[in-house]
Design an enzyme around this catalytic site. Structure first.
Site, short mmCIF file in Angstrom:
data_model
loop_
_atom_site.label_atom_id
_atom_site.label_comp_id
_atom_site.label_asym_id
_atom_site.label_seq_id
_atom_site.Cartn_x
_atom_site.Cartn_y
_atom_site.Cartn_z
N LYS A 196 8.98 -0.29 -6.22
CA LYS A 196 8.28 -0.86 -5.06
C LYS A 196 9.21 -0.97 -3.84
O LYS A 196 10.41 -1.22 -3.98
CB LYS A 196 7.75 -2.26 -5.40
CG LYS A 196 6.71 -2.27 -6.51
CD LYS A 196 5.36 -1.78 -6.05
CE LYS A 196 4.59 -2.79 -5.26
NZ LYS A 196 3.81 -3.71 -6.06
N CYS B 257 -3.24 -24.34 31.83
CA CYS B 257 -2.12 -23.42 31.65
C CYS B 257 -0.86 -24.21 31.26
O CYS B 257 -0.49 -25.16 31.96
CB CYS B 257 -1.89 -22.64 32.93
SG CYS B 257 -0.37 -21.65 32.89
N CYS C 223 0.84 -18.71 39.57
CA CYS C 223 1.48 -19.29 38.39
C CYS C 223 2.81 -18.57 38.15
O CYS C 223 2.84 -17.34 38.07
CB CYS C 223 0.56 -19.12 37.18
SG CYS C 223 1.35 -19.52 35.62
N CYS D 271 -5.29 -18.07 32.83
CA CYS D 271 -4.84 -19.04 33.82
C CYS D 271 -5.29 -18.48 35.16
O CYS D 271 -4.98 -17.34 35.51
CB CYS D 271 -3.31 -19.15 33.79
SG CYS D 271 -2.65 -19.91 35.28
N LYS E 282 3.55 5.97 -3.57
CA LYS E 282 2.54 5.07 -4.12
C LYS E 282 1.68 4.61 -2.95
O LYS E 282 2.12 3.85 -2.08
CB LYS E 282 3.21 3.89 -4.82
CG LYS E 282 2.24 2.99 -5.55
CD LYS E 282 3.01 2.02 -6.42
CE LYS E 282 2.12 1.09 -7.21
NZ LYS E 282 1.07 0.42 -6.44
N ASP F 126 -1.15 2.70 -0.97
CA ASP F 126 -1.71 1.35 -1.10
C ASP F 126 -3.22 1.40 -0.86
O ASP F 126 -3.71 1.07 0.21
CB ASP F 126 -1.02 0.42 -0.09
CG ASP F 126 -1.27 -1.03 -0.43
OD1 ASP F 126 -1.84 -1.30 -1.50
OD2 ASP F 126 -0.87 -1.89 0.36
N TYR G 92 -3.84 12.20 -8.35
CA TYR G 92 -2.54 12.29 -8.98
C TYR G 92 -2.58 12.32 -10.50
O TYR G 92 -1.53 12.36 -11.13
CB TYR G 92 -1.64 11.13 -8.52
CG TYR G 92 -2.32 9.77 -8.57
CD1 TYR G 92 -2.73 9.17 -7.39
CD2 TYR G 92 -2.56 9.12 -9.76
CE1 TYR G 92 -3.36 7.94 -7.41
CE2 TYR G 92 -3.19 7.89 -9.79
CZ TYR G 92 -3.60 7.31 -8.61
OH TYR G 92 -4.23 6.09 -8.63
N CYS H 37 1.79 -23.77 34.51
CA CYS H 37 1.58 -24.34 35.85
C CYS H 37 0.56 -25.47 35.85
O CYS H 37 0.37 -26.15 36.86
CB CYS H 37 1.16 -23.25 36.83
SG CYS H 37 -0.49 -22.64 36.52
N GLU I 132 6.31 10.46 -6.75
CA GLU I 132 5.18 10.54 -5.81
C GLU I 132 5.14 9.28 -4.97
O GLU I 132 5.52 8.21 -5.45
CB GLU I 132 3.86 10.62 -6.60
CG GLU I 132 3.79 11.80 -7.54
CD GLU I 132 2.74 11.58 -8.65
OE1 GLU I 132 1.95 10.62 -8.56
OE2 GLU I 132 2.74 12.37 -9.59
S1 IVH Z 1 -0.18 6.61 -11.42
C1 IVH Z 1 -1.11 4.83 -15.62
N1 IVH Z 1 0.39 7.49 -9.07
O1 IVH Z 1 -0.95 2.20 -7.92
C2 IVH Z 1 -0.90 4.49 -14.21
N2 IVH Z 1 -0.72 5.40 -9.23
O2 IVH Z 1 0.12 -0.23 -9.18
C3 IVH Z 1 -1.42 5.57 -13.36
N3 IVH Z 1 -1.24 4.38 -7.08
O3 IVH Z 1 -3.65 1.59 -10.06
C4 IVH Z 1 -1.15 5.31 -11.95
N4 IVH Z 1 -0.39 5.99 -5.84
O4 IVH Z 1 -4.17 2.74 -7.84
C5 IVH Z 1 -0.15 6.50 -9.77
N5 IVH Z 1 0.95 8.44 -7.03
C6 IVH Z 1 0.39 7.45 -7.74
C7 IVH Z 1 -0.21 6.33 -7.12
C8 IVH Z 1 -0.74 5.32 -7.91
C9 IVH Z 1 -1.02 4.82 -5.83
C10 IVH Z 1 -1.89 3.09 -7.41
C11 IVH Z 1 -2.98 3.20 -8.43
C12 IVH Z 1 -2.56 2.28 -9.54
C13 IVH Z 1 -1.61 1.37 -8.84
C14 IVH Z 1 -0.65 0.75 -9.81
#
Ligand code: IVH
Length: 695
Positions: A322, A416, A439, A434, A120, A122, A234, A419, A118
Site C-alpha cells: 500500500k 467581514c 476592505c 464582503c 492497485k 482504488d 486483472y 474590515c 500491477e
Molecule cells: S487482485 C485475490 N489486482 O483491491 C485478490 N486487486 O484490496 C484478487 N484491486 O478487492 C485481487 N487493483 O478490488 C487485484 N491489480 C489488482 C487490483 C486489485 C485493485 C482491488 C480489488 C480487491 C482489492 C483488495
C-alpha cells in the site's frame, strides 16, 4: 420465409454490430480510434434504422442496448462461481521481504519465482461472466461468496466487451469465462460529475470511489449510463476452454487478446525489481488520472500461487503493497475565515497537527459555508483530512460515530472578519461576500493577483508585501503601484534602499506585459486566463473592452451571459474607472497583439461554423481543417453563436435547430464564394491603407 433482400439486410445488421463493437473497443479500450466520430455516428444510425424496422432481431449484445430497463425489485443476489478473495497488505519494504521469506519457508520453489506488479486501483471489484463470448452476468463482490447482480449497469460501461471477440483478428472466446476487474472513475470525470450534480441541486460524492460505487448501485441503468465509469481487468476467475493461461502474465495477455481493458503490469524477476516498480507507481500517483492506493504483487506461476493456499480470505501468493495514506483523521479545533480578492469569504479549518504522507498538516480548506452545512461539520469533530499531491488539504467529512456531544455547530459570519463590513450572499451562489470594496483584505489580494506570475509577473511582490503596501496606505489599488517611489517604501519593515529600488524596477518592468495578462490581472469576476485571452483576441485595448455590451460579449464563443455581465459591471464602476485612468497615465495601456494577428490574415476570422450532412468530395475533418486554416471556428452543435450552418447532403437534426434559431445556412459552394469575397475585400482595404486611404 426470408427474402434475399432480408437476408442481405440481416447480414449487414450483424456486420454493423461487429463493426460498432470493434470501434467502441478502439476508442474506449485502446484509446486509438480509426474512424471519425461522424463515421461512427453514421454506423450507429444505420444500425438503429435496421433495428426499428426489425425489432425482433435485436439481441441484448447490440451496441444500442447498453442502457436497458431497471430491474423490477432491487438487485438480485448471485453466488460467485469461486470465492472472490481479498488481499493482505504490507506497508514497507521490510514487511514485503517478510512476506516473501514466509512463502519461501512454506515452499522453496518461491525462491526462483517471478512476480507481476500491477497498480492497485482504488475502485470496486466487479465479476463478469461470459458464455460463448456473450456477456451474461455482472456482479459486485458482496461478501466474496454472494454478490449483487448489476448486469444492467455494467452493460453501460463502454469499455466492457458485450461480445467476444471484439477485434476482427481476436482469438475465439473460451466457452465459459469469468473475469474479475475494477470499476472506477477518473478524478477529472468525478469532478465534472460532481459539478453537474451540484448544478442540478443533487448530492455530490466525497471521492471518485464513492462516485463509482454510487453509480454502479443505481437502480436505473439510464442514470449509470450517464456516469463516466471505467473498467480495468486483472484476473480470470473461471476459464473453461482450450489453452488456459498458466501465469498471471498470460492471464493479462489472454484478456487483452480477447478485447478486455487490462491493467498495465510489469514482470519482475526479483524483489529489487518489485520495489522499483512500487516506487515508479508511487511517483506517478499524484498525476495519474485515477486514484491508486498501492501496487499488487502476484506470484506469476498460477499453479504455485494456488498451491500456497489462502489464509482467511487472502491468498498467500499475492500481496498489496500500500501507498502511504492520503487520508487521516484528526480533530477540528476551529473554523476561521479568509477574505479573497473578490471579497469572497472562504472558511478554513484549524486542525490538531497531523502527518499526511510525510508532511505535517495544520490547516485545511472547507471550500465554502454550504459545504460545512451539507457535511454537518462541527467544531470539535473528528474529521477525515485528505492531502493528495499538490492539492491543498481539505476536509472530506466528519466521523459521525466519534461524536461525544460536545461538538459545536458553526454559524457563518455576518460581518467581514477583516474590515467588519456586513457580508452578503449573491443570488444563485453559495459564497458569502464582503461588500466593502475598500476592505484591506480585498485590496491586498487584488494586488497580489495583479502581480502574480500569470498576470503582470512583478517579481518580489507577493502576499506579504501586498499586505504591507495596503496597511501602510501607500497603495489603494493596482493603479497606484506605478506611482510608488523608493521613499514610499523605505519606512516599511524589511525595506532597505536596495530592496525598495528592486521592487520599483520590477513594477516598472511590468508596464509592457501583453493585454491578455493585464485583463487577467484586473481580477474581474469570472475572467480567468482563458477568458482574458478571448477578450484580448477580440478587443484592441481596455478602451474598446470597456465599451463592450453584454450582447457583444456573449457573442464570443466561450463567454456566457454571467461572465459578460460581470465584465460590463466592472467597467461601469467608478472605482475601477479610476484605476484604469491611473494605468493609462502611467503608460500601462497595451494594444492587443492577438487581435491584429488574426484580423490581418484570415478571411473567416470571427465566424463560427457548424457542419451537417455529407459535403461534396471532402470528409468532415478536411472541411474542418480548411475552415480553421481560414480563421474560422468550427463547433459540433448549433447555438445562437453559430454564424452559419454548412449544409451538405442528407443533413441531420442540426438543420431544424438552425432554422429554429434563425442561424443562416450555406452550401459548401457558398462558403467558397464567401471566402473569395472576403479575401478580395481584405486586399482592397490593405491597398487602401498602403495608399494612405486612397482606393
Ligand atoms: S487482485 C485475490 N489486482 O483491491 C485478490 N486487486 O484490496 C484478487 N484491486 O478487492 C485481487 N487493483 O478490488 C487485484 N491489480 C489488482 C487490483 C486489485 C485493485 C482491488 C480489488 C480487491 C482489492 C483488495
Amino acid at each position: 420465409m426470408t427474402t434475399p433482400d432480408e437476408k442481405a439486410l440481416r447480414q449487414r445488421y450483424e456486420e454493423l454490430k461487429r463493426l460498432i463493437h470493434y470501434h467502441n473497443y478502439r476508442y474506449y479500450v485502446l484509446n486509438d480510434p480509426i474512424i471519425s466520430d461522424y463515421e461512427y455516428d453514421q454506423l450507429m444510425r444505420e444500425l438503429k434504422a435496421i433495428e426499428e424496422a426489425h425489432p425482433e432481431w435485436v439481441t441484448p449484445d447490440s451496441p444500442t442496448q447498453r442502457a436497458g430497463a431497471p430491474p423490477a425489485e432491487g438487485f438480485r443476489k448471485v453466488r460467485h462461481p469461486a470465492p472472490i478473495l481479498s488481499l493482505a497488505n504490507v506497508f514497507n519494504d521490510e514487511e514485503l521481504e517478510a512476506w516473501l521469506e514466509r512463502l519461501i519457508r512454506l515452499d522453496p520453489r518461491v525462491r526462483d519465482a517471478d512476480f507481476t506488479v500491477e497498480p492497485k486501483i482504488d475502485g470496486l471489484t466487479v465479476v463478469l461472466h461470459y458464455h460463448n463470448g456473450v456477456f451474461t452476468l455482472g456482479a459486485t463482490r458482496g461478501d466474496g461468496e454472494v454478490g449483487e447482480d448489476i448486469t444492467a449497469n455494467l452493460r453501460t460501461v463502454r469499455s466492457l466487451p458485450l461480445r467476444i471477440p471484439v477485434r476482427p483478428d481476436g482469438p475465439p472466446p473460451p466457452p465459459r469465462l469469468v473475469v474479475r476487474g475494477e470499476a472506477f472513475m477518473t478524478r477529472a470525470d468525478f469532478e465534472a460529475l460532481n459539478e453537474r450534480l451540484r448544478q442540478q441541486g443533487q448530492r455530490t460524492f466525497a471521492n471518485p470511489r464513492n462516485a463509482a460505487a454510487g453509480s454502479l448501485r443505481q437502480l436505473d441503468p439510464k442514470v449509470t449510463a450517464e456516469r463516466p465509469l471505467r473498467l480495468l481487468c486483472y484476473q480470470i476467475v473461471v476459464y473453461e476452454g482450450p489453452n488456459p493461461p498458466r501465469t498471471q502474465w498470460e492471464v493479462l495477455r489472454t484478456l487483452e487478446a480477447l478485447g478486455f481493458p487490462v491493467v498495465e503490469a510489469d514482470l519482475c524477476p526479483d524483489l529489487e525489481c518489485v520495489k522499483a516498480v512500487y516506487r515508479k507507481w508511487l511517483a506517478r500517483r499524484d498525476t495519474w488520472p485515477y486514484d491508486l492506493d498501492g501496487v499488487v504483487i502476484k506470484i506469476n506461476d498460477l499453479e504455485l500461487q494456488r498451491s500456497l493456499g489462502v489464509v482467511g480470505k487472502d491468498p498467500r501468493g499475492m500481496v498489496a503493497y500500500k501507498f502511504p495514506a492520503q487520508e487521516v483523521t484528526t480533530t477540528l479545533l476551529d473554523i476561521r475565515v479568509n477574505v479573497g480578492r473578490t471579497g469572497v469569504l472562504t472558511p478554513y479549518a484549524i486542525l490538531e497537527p497531523v502527518e499526511i504522507g510525510g508532511v505535517i498538516v495544520r490547516k485545511a480548506t472547507l471550500h465554502n459555508f454550504a459545504y460545512i452545512r451539507e457535511k454537518d461539520i462541527r467544531i470539535g469533530d473528528r474529521v477525515i483530512v485528505r492531502r493528495a499531491g499538490d492539492v491543498i488539504p481539505y476536509i472530506v467529512g466528519p466521523v459521525i460515530s466519534a461524536r461525544t456531544g460536545k461538538e459545536r455547530i458553526y454559524e457563518p459570519p455576518t460581518h467581514c472578519p477583516v474590515c467588519g463590513a456586513p457580508v452578503e450572499k449573491v443570488e444563485g451562489e453559495v459564497a458569502l461576500y464582503c461588500i466593502n470594496a475598500a476592505c484591506p483584505a480585498q485590496l491586498s489580494r487584488n494586488i497580489e493577483h495583479f502581480a502574480s506570475r500569470e498576470a503582470m509577473d512583478i517579481e518580489g511582490l507577493g502576499r506579504k508585501i501586498a499586505e504591507q503596501l495596503v496597511a501602510a496606505k501607500v497603495v489603494g489599488d493596482v493603479g497606484d503601484l506605478y506611482y510608488l517611489t523608493v521613499d514610499d517604501l523605505l519606512p516599511l519593515e524589511g525595506f532597505g534602499p536596495k530592496k525598495a529600488a528592486n521592487l520599483i524596477a520590477a513594477i516598472q518592468a511590468s508596464k509592457d506585459r501583453p493585454l491578455e495578462r493585464l485583463i487577467y490581472g484586473l481580477g474581474i469576476r469570472g475572467v480567468g486566463a482563458v477568458t482574458a485571452r478571448l477578450l484580448a483576441e477580440r478587443y484592441e485595448d481596455l478602451d474598446a473592452l470597456s465599451r463592450a455590451t453584454v450582447d457583444e460579449l456573449t457573442a464570443i464563443e466561450g463567454i456566457g451571459p454571467v461572465t459578460a455581465r460581470f465584465i460590463v459591471d466592472w467597467f461601469q464602476r467608478d472605482r475601477n474607472r479610476k484605476v484604469l485612468e491611473k494605468l493609462r497615465r502611467a503608460g500601462v495601456w497595451p494594444k492587443s497583439r492577438l487581435r491584429q494577428a488574426e484580423a490581418e490574415t484570415k478571411p473567416l476570422a470571427g465566424l463560427t461554423f457548424v457542419i451537417t450532412g455529407t459535403l461534396p468530395g471532402l470528409t468532415r475533418e478536411e472541411a474542418k481543417a480548411w475552415l480553421e486554416a481560414h480563421g474560422a471556428k468550427v463547433t459540433n452543435s448549433v447555438s445562437r453563436k453559430t454564424s452559419y450552418l454548412i449544409v451538405g447532403e442528407n443533413p441531420g437534426s442540426k438543420l431544424a435547430k438552425a432554422q429554429a434559431l434563425g442561424v443562416p445556412t450555406l452550401t459548401w459552394d457558398e462558403v467558397l464564394a464567401l471566402v473569395q469575397r472576403r479575401e478580395q475585400e481584405m486586399k482592397k482595404s490593405e491597398m487602401a491603407t498602403r495608399n494612405g486611404g486612397q482606393p
